[in-house]
Scaffold this motif. Structure first.
Motif, PDB file in Angstrom:
ATOM      1  N   ARG A 136     121.718  35.761  45.193  1.00 14.00           N
ATOM      2  CA  ARG A 136     122.256  36.096  46.511  1.00 14.00           C
ATOM      3  C   ARG A 136     122.041  37.580  46.834  1.00 14.00           C
ATOM      4  O   ARG A 136     121.637  37.929  47.951  1.00 14.00           O
ATOM      5  CB  ARG A 136     123.748  35.759  46.570  1.00 14.00           C
ATOM      6  CG  ARG A 136     124.360  35.927  47.952  1.00 14.00           C
ATOM      7  CD  ARG A 136     125.856  35.726  47.892  1.00 14.00           C
ATOM      8  NE  ARG A 136     126.209  34.464  47.239  1.00 14.00           N
ATOM      9  CZ  ARG A 136     127.444  34.144  46.885  1.00 14.00           C
ATOM     10  NH1 ARG A 136     128.439  35.003  47.102  1.00 14.00           N
ATOM     11  NH2 ARG A 136     127.699  32.981  46.302  1.00 14.00           N
ATOM     12  N   LYS A 139     118.449  38.261  47.684  1.00 11.74           N
ATOM     13  CA  LYS A 139     118.140  37.772  49.025  1.00 11.74           C
ATOM     14  C   LYS A 139     118.687  38.711  50.086  1.00 11.74           C
ATOM     15  O   LYS A 139     117.996  39.045  51.061  1.00 11.74           O
ATOM     16  CB  LYS A 139     118.712  36.368  49.203  1.00 11.74           C
ATOM     17  CG  LYS A 139     118.337  35.716  50.524  1.00 11.74           C
ATOM     18  CD  LYS A 139     118.882  34.289  50.569  1.00 11.74           C
ATOM     19  CE  LYS A 139     118.498  33.611  51.887  1.00 11.74           C
ATOM     20  NZ  LYS A 139     119.035  32.219  51.956  1.00 11.74           N
ATOM     21  N   GLU A 140     119.933  39.168  49.907  1.00 13.99           N
ATOM     22  CA  GLU A 140     120.551  40.054  50.890  1.00 13.99           C
ATOM     23  C   GLU A 140     119.856  41.409  50.949  1.00 13.99           C
ATOM     24  O   GLU A 140     119.759  42.012  52.014  1.00 13.99           O
ATOM     25  CB  GLU A 140     122.036  40.238  50.571  1.00 13.99           C
ATOM     26  CG  GLU A 140     122.865  38.986  50.794  1.00 13.99           C
ATOM     27  CD  GLU A 140     124.317  39.181  50.421  1.00 13.99           C
ATOM     28  OE1 GLU A 140     124.645  40.304  49.951  1.00 13.99           O
ATOM     29  OE2 GLU A 140     125.116  38.240  50.586  1.00 13.99           O
ATOM     30  N   ASN A 141     119.398  41.875  49.806  1.00 11.09           N
ATOM     31  CA  ASN A 141     118.746  43.189  49.775  1.00 11.09           C
ATOM     32  C   ASN A 141     117.284  43.124  50.177  1.00 11.09           C
ATOM     33  O   ASN A 141     116.703  44.134  50.544  1.00 11.09           O
ATOM     34  CB  ASN A 141     118.855  43.808  48.377  1.00 11.09           C
ATOM     35  CG  ASN A 141     120.218  44.379  48.089  1.00 11.09           C
ATOM     36  OD1 ASN A 141     120.503  45.525  48.354  1.00 11.09           O
ATOM     37  ND2 ASN A 141     121.103  43.547  47.545  1.00 11.09           N
ATOM     38  N   LYS A 143     116.015  40.906  52.642  1.00 11.74           N
ATOM     39  CA  LYS A 143     115.887  40.659  54.083  1.00 11.74           C
ATOM     40  C   LYS A 143     115.914  41.939  54.909  1.00 11.74           C
ATOM     41  O   LYS A 143     115.014  42.169  55.703  1.00 11.74           O
ATOM     42  CB  LYS A 143     116.998  39.707  54.551  1.00 11.74           C
ATOM     43  CG  LYS A 143     116.696  38.248  54.295  1.00 11.74           C
ATOM     44  CD  LYS A 143     117.786  37.376  54.879  1.00 11.74           C
ATOM     45  CE  LYS A 143     117.444  35.905  54.716  1.00 11.74           C
ATOM     46  NZ  LYS A 143     118.481  35.030  55.305  1.00 11.74           N
TER      47      LYS A 143
END
Length: 253
Positions: A136, A139-141, A143
């Protein structure tokens, strides 16, 4: 956000070990349990001087370094503990190496370490939880970074396009100025200057006109002479008449 969990391994006492070595391990474990990680790592390093290749000791040194925030040192010692023939110890070393990479925000390496831990111990619940957390975070870093890179690239492309458009406009403007300059030179060559234009607009006297003016003066002189001759003739006639009257003394009848 769930916190990563660090597991310590209580070292067993090997047969034949000297008392000082065992005392260092006991004191290290005691300090670790009390939260005094600096004292724990000092005791483990004392024991390390006698058994530097012991993967269990390397594992506990890594754990104490992790708690002190010395992540590079923890990474080094957890990697050393991976070579343990004990599958349980190796699985825990992979798991805590994943925790170390997670704290260093190296999420791809953290994911790999958690996956390695789960291959050795598929039932490790903490490894499963931290694996999903690392995925997670990656993915957050990723995008925003991709979005920023895309926006940056778009901004660069836009600046490049604007620069190209400005260059084209400058070239067109320069060409127009050059064409205008050439046309102006042609007109300047075709059109007389201001003084020359005034002279061109004023009609010049031709040679024929000068001749006509000269003939007119000669005619005037001839006419004047002719008038003078006529005047002399008239005066002569009058004189003759006067003389004729003077000679006649009688009456006309």
């Amino acid at each position: 956000m769930r916190k990563v969990v660090v597991m310590m391994l209580a070292l067993g006492i090997a047969g034949g070990a000297r008392a000082g070595y065992l005392d260092d391990i006991r004191e290290g474990n005691k300090a670790y349990d009390a939260g005094d990680y600096k004292a724990a790592i000092e005791q483990f390093h004392k024991a390390e001087t006698e058994h530097p290749e012991d993967p269990r000791l390397q594992y506990n040194i890594a754990g104490a370094a992790f708690q002190l925030g010395e992540y590079e040192k923890a990474q080094d010692y957890f990697n050393k503990a991976l070579g343990s023939p004990d599958v349980t110890l190796s699985a825990k070393a992979h798991y805590n190496l994943g925790n170390t990479y997670f704290r260093m925000q190296d999420y791809p390496q953290a994911i790999k370490s958690y996956e390695d831990a789960l291959r050795l111990d598929p039932n490790d619940v903490n490894a499963k939880i931290n694996l999903e957390l690392a995925r997670r975070m990656l993915k957050e870093n990723t995008k925003p970074q991709q979005g920023e890179n895309q926006q940056q690239q778009q901004g660069q492309d836009q600046q490049k396009q604007e620069g190209q458009n400005q260059q084209n406009q400058d070239q067109q403007s320069q060409q127009q100025q050059e064409q205008s300059g050439e046309q102006g030179e042609d007109k300047a060559q075709q059109q007389p200057k201001e003084g020359e234009q005034d002279q061109a607009e004023q009609p010049k006297e031709s040679d024929q006109q000068l001749k006509e003016q000269q003939i007119s003066k000669e005619d005037a002189e001839r006419i004047l002479n002719a008038l003078r001759d006529d005047e002399r003739d008239i005066q002569e006639k009058l004189k003759r008449k006067v003389r004729a009257k003077g000679d006649y003394t009688g009456k006309d009848w």
